[in-house]
Design a protein around this motif. Structure first.
Motif, short mmCIF file in Angstrom:
data_model
loop_
_atom_site.label_atom_id
_atom_site.label_comp_id
_atom_site.label_asym_id
_atom_site.label_seq_id
_atom_site.Cartn_x
_atom_site.Cartn_y
_atom_site.Cartn_z
N LEU A 1 43.90 52.19 32.19
CA LEU A 1 44.72 52.85 33.20
C LEU A 1 45.64 53.88 32.57
O LEU A 1 45.94 53.81 31.38
CB LEU A 1 45.59 51.81 33.93
N GLU B 1 30.66 50.39 41.10
CA GLU B 1 31.87 50.81 41.82
C GLU B 1 31.70 52.18 42.49
O GLU B 1 31.99 52.31 43.69
CB GLU B 1 33.06 50.81 40.84
N VAL C 1 38.58 48.47 31.82
CA VAL C 1 39.40 49.33 32.69
C VAL C 1 40.57 49.84 31.86
O VAL C 1 41.31 49.04 31.28
CB VAL C 1 39.94 48.53 33.90
N LYS D 1 36.84 53.62 33.65
CA LYS D 1 36.25 52.27 33.80
C LYS D 1 34.77 52.35 33.48
O LYS D 1 34.12 53.35 33.77
CB LYS D 1 36.36 51.77 35.24
N ASN E 1 38.86 45.67 46.24
CA ASN E 1 39.97 44.95 45.63
C ASN E 1 40.38 45.67 44.35
O ASN E 1 39.68 45.58 43.36
CB ASN E 1 39.58 43.51 45.31
N GLN F 1 38.61 58.44 37.14
CA GLN F 1 39.19 58.56 38.49
C GLN F 1 40.68 58.82 38.44
O GLN F 1 41.35 58.59 37.43
CB GLN F 1 38.86 57.34 39.35
N GLU F 2 41.17 59.34 39.57
CA GLU F 2 42.60 59.61 39.64
C GLU F 2 43.36 58.30 39.53
O GLU F 2 42.88 57.25 39.95
CB GLU F 2 42.94 60.30 40.97
N MET F 3 44.52 58.39 38.93
CA MET F 3 45.41 57.24 38.84
C MET F 3 46.22 57.21 40.13
O MET F 3 46.91 58.17 40.45
CB MET F 3 46.30 57.45 37.61
N VAL F 4 46.08 56.11 40.88
CA VAL F 4 46.82 56.05 42.15
C VAL F 4 47.89 54.97 42.06
O VAL F 4 47.83 54.08 41.21
CB VAL F 4 45.86 55.77 43.33
N ALA G 1 40.98 51.51 45.29
CA ALA G 1 40.97 51.72 43.85
C ALA G 1 39.74 51.10 43.20
O ALA G 1 39.31 51.53 42.14
CB ALA G 1 42.25 51.16 43.22
N SER H 1 37.90 44.35 34.37
CA SER H 1 39.07 44.22 33.52
C SER H 1 39.02 42.97 32.65
O SER H 1 39.66 42.91 31.61
CB SER H 1 40.37 44.29 34.34
N ASP H 2 38.24 41.96 33.07
CA ASP H 2 38.10 40.75 32.25
C ASP H 2 37.63 41.07 30.83
O ASP H 2 37.95 40.35 29.89
CB ASP H 2 37.09 39.78 32.88
N VAL I 1 30.67 42.50 36.69
CA VAL I 1 31.30 42.25 37.99
C VAL I 1 32.82 42.38 37.91
O VAL I 1 33.44 43.06 38.72
CB VAL I 1 30.89 40.87 38.55
N HIS I 2 33.42 41.74 36.93
CA HIS I 2 34.88 41.84 36.81
C HIS I 2 35.21 42.66 35.57
O HIS I 2 35.25 42.15 34.46
CB HIS I 2 35.51 40.45 36.76
N THR J 1 39.32 56.76 45.75
CA THR J 1 39.85 57.61 44.67
C THR J 1 38.90 58.79 44.41
O THR J 1 37.68 58.65 44.53
CB THR J 1 39.95 56.80 43.37
#
Ligand code: ADP
Ligand code: MG
Length: 707
Positions: A551, A494, A549, A534, A686, A585-588, A700, A544-545, A541-542, A509
């Protein structure tokens, strides 16, 4: 693909379409045989060139002197037609090459299309033989060609059992032989003539684009229809499509055999959503070509575009002899996404002279006339309707009126005189035979179903819209560098993907990678809480699966806990791969999420995709594709075509979102796609978080794969 031709072609395509002589292998008098039918159709339709029957057992065929072999035939032999069995074919082709034949049209099947090694090898051998001699091949596995101006039917198809081949201005290039002859047959019955029909089969030598290019330069051809399963060279097709447009010749395409996107890239949404068919659609849109799934609609559309090359606007006038027909006409026209024309007051005044007030407007019901004489009224109604400035085309919905032959004639004559496209839909059934006769008598096209009339009308409007929407080539946005650094091949993490984007002026971000929890906390304090953590692991690859991640982390303690949790979960999920640490990273925040992707399509080159982002991306398939690069304006148009457009514009009192900033990202990414060239497999953002209009957008998450 480089043309590995060993010798210069003996004959160009013009020479193949208008040969001085045609040799028919296996020529026979017997119409039950291929070579018999070909001979019959060649002679029956009055081919003016010399016919040379080739048959070792005959001295003449149909009264024409026959030759034992091609080498016995007098030269020049421009075209030889071969429908001999596969086993004997190569020998025949060799003899043709030696005898100086310009082009072999090969109907025989059992080559590359059979999917066997023998088939492929044999086809290769045919092509090598031909190319070494400068001889061309149409086929194998085709149904030959029909060249109406040369009165030449070089095919064995029974559809040639007609009295006369009509000439016309539509060129038809079909990969499939069966479709070529069925389209020919359908068109013949509808009075549509061709400048040339050719079937290419396996496109072993001459391919679809060779014929498109020929037709672009052929004065008799005014519109080009293409039925294709696969283009041999996508980039070449794009050039041919551009040439059609430059010559102002409409190009209408039916494509089947939708190929799945390459397996290597299948992990990305962009690859699974931006398959080759979607890319072809985008390519057609870019070049003003119409893509449809119906061969019948294709040829009807081409005919209408030849008849009425200058349709302007998109307002539809609807006319019917009955209130029911007018009602259905209006409903269906608007449901199909077309616009009813708004008649001017001058037009309404003219209509009022012959119609009672409620009918003197669009749609028109001829039943509402002042006098009883319908045939006398018909022209007086059609003329003002067709002449109205907002009427681009007229749709006539004929309900069953057996006694309407004369009226239909009047309507058609008036419409044709007004010079605007008119499409009659005739009720199926014998009661409408009279009106059909009337239409045929004045040479006006008609459709036996309202569905088909609407489908073709819609394509006609689409062609005009596409034609007008084609913009100047996109200009590179200011300040675009070449790809920063030279990213190494393989998957991008990322942070790497985001660095590439940032170098292209795309807002990402604020973030930094931390190898341990202490560093992560220090970074978090520098960025300012709350933050996001993260995993950074190349094979993940994914994220959050697998719970990689976290937040909205509010303080040091939360960061420390998240770091430990993420490291642990990634080790479990991917025991064999290295985790490089965590990105802090910043939370957007955003009001909506988009996906923006680029990939290199193996056929058509770099493409850009945008769609509704988030986890439902593949379910919603609310996406738009375009060939890269795209300008800011083109990117805005892509956004407008999304269903999500309503959300972007501000739905139910919610604020409008920053579509301009999103369009800027789409355009910049599209240039990145071009700049990465062959190195790009795919790269996608994405989500792209969208804020309110004026507040911008921010990336993001991003991922990528380079080669
Ligand atoms: P994945 O690899 O699973 O796609 P993402 O980085 O996209 O992981 O994170 C998953 C979701 O978390 C995103 O779709 C987004 O809604 C949210 N998200 C990710 N990064 C941020 C961020 N910096 N600020 C706010 N929300 C974020
Ligand atoms: Mg994501």
């Amino acid at each position: 693909m480089a043309d590995q031709r060993a010798a210069a072609p003996r004959l160009d395509i013009g020479g193949i379409a208008n040969p001085r002589s045609v040799a028919v292998f296996g020529a026979s008098d017997n119409k039950d045989k291929f070579g018999g039918r070909v001979m019959h159709y060649l002679t029956r339709h009055g081919f003016a060139g010399r016919v040379l029957p080739i048959n070792p057992n005959r001295t003449e065929v149909l009264g024409i002197k026959a030759f034992r072999t091609i080498s016995d035939a007098p030269r020049p032999v421009d075209v030889a037609l071969l429908a001999v069995p596969a086993a004997a074919l190569l020998q025949g082709v060799r003899e043709c090459a030696e005898a100086g034949v310009g082009c072999c049209v090969i109907m025989t099947t059992g080559f590359a299309e059979a999917g066997t090694d023998e088939g492929r090898d044999l086809e290769r051998a045919l092509v090598d033989t031909a190319r070494n001699a400068g001889m061309r091949i149409v086929g194998p596995n085709c149904m030959g060609l029909i060249s109406p101006f040369a009165k030449m039917a070089l095919t064995s198809s029974l559809v040639l059992e007609i009295d006369r081949i009509q000439t016309g201005h539509v060129g038809l290039v079909s990969q499939s032989g069966a479709l070529m002859v069925s389209i020919f047959n359908r068109a013949h019955d509808a009075g549509i003539g061709f400048s040339l029909c050719v079937s290419l089969g396996n496109q072993s030598d001459l391919e679809i684009c060779d014929f498109i290019d020929y037709l672009v330069g052929d004065d008799r051809t005014k519109a080009i229809c293409v039925y294709v399963e696969g283009f041999k060279d996508g980039a070449r097709f794009l050039r041919s499509a551009a040439a059609c447009r430059a010559a102002r010749k409409p190009l209408v395409i039916v494509k089947t055999g939708r190929t799945p996107a390459g397996e290597r890239a299948a992990q990305s949404h962009t690859a699974s959503l931006a398959g080759s068919y979607g890319v072809l659609q985008a390519a057609c849109r870019r070049h003003g070509a119409v893509l449809t799934d119906d061969p019948d609609a294709m040829v009807c559309l081409a005919d209408l575009l030849v008849r009425w090359p200058n349709m302007t606007g998109d307002g539809i006038g609807v006319l019917s002899p009955s209130g029911g027909g007018a009602g259905i006409g209006v409903d269906r026209t608007t449901e199909a996404g077309m616009r009813l024309a708004q008649l001017s007051s001058a037009t309404k005044q003219r209509l009022l002279e012959v119609l009672i007030p409620p009918q003197a407007d669009n749609p028109i019901d001829l039943g509402g006339r002042r006098s009883g004489d319908v045939a006398g009224t018909a022209g007086k109604v059609m003329t003002p309707l067709a002449e109205d400035p907002d009427v681009a085309a007229v749709l006539v919905v004929l309900t069953t009126v057996p006694f309407y032959e004369q009226t239909t004639r009047e309507l058609a004559t008036a419409a044709l005189a007004a010079g605007k496209p008119v499409l009659f839909s005739v009720t199926p059934g014998s009661a409408a035979d009279g009106p059909r006769r009337g239409l045929r008598a004045v040479g006006c096209p008609y459709f036996d179903s309202l569905d088909q009339a609407l489908r073709v009308l819609k394509l006609m409007v689409e062609y005009r819209t596409l034609d007008q929407a084609i913009a100047a080539p996109p200009v590179r946005p200011p300040g675009l560098a070449a790809p920063a650094g030279n990213p190494s091949p393989g998957r991008l993490t990322e942070p790497e993907a985001k660095r590439l984007l940032a170098a292209y002026g795309v807002p990402v971000t604020r973030e930094s990678v931390a190898a341990d929890a202490e560093t992560a906390m220090a970074v978090a304090r520098r960025i300012g809480y709350p933050v996001v953590l993260k995993a950074v692991a190349r094979d993940l690859v994914h994220k959050s699966d697998v719970g990689a991640v976290k937040l909205n982390l509010a303080d040091d303690a939360a960061v420390r806990a998240a770091f430990a949790a993420i490291t642990e979960t990634v080790r479990k999920a991917l025991p064999d791969s290295a985790i490089e640490g965590c990105v802090v990273q910043e939370m957007v925040r955003g009001e909506a999420e988009l996906i923006v992707g680029i990939r290199r399509d193996p056929q058509y080159g770099p493409v850009v995709m945008v769609g509704a982002g988030g986890i439902l991306v593949e379910l919603l398939t609310d996406i738009e594709l375009a060939l890269a690069p795209v300008s800011h304006e083109q990117a805005l148009e892509m956004l407008k075509r999304l269903r999500l457009a309503k959300v972007l514009a501000g739905i139910r009192g919610r604020p409008a979102l920053d579509a301009k900033a999103a369009a800027d990202v789409i355009s910049r990414l599209s240039f990145l796609a071009v700049d990465l060239g062959d190195r790009l497999v795919d790269l996608e953002v994405n989500p792209l978080m969208l804020r309110r209009a004026g507040d911008g957008v921010i990336v993001a998450d991003a991922r990528g794969l380079l080669s």
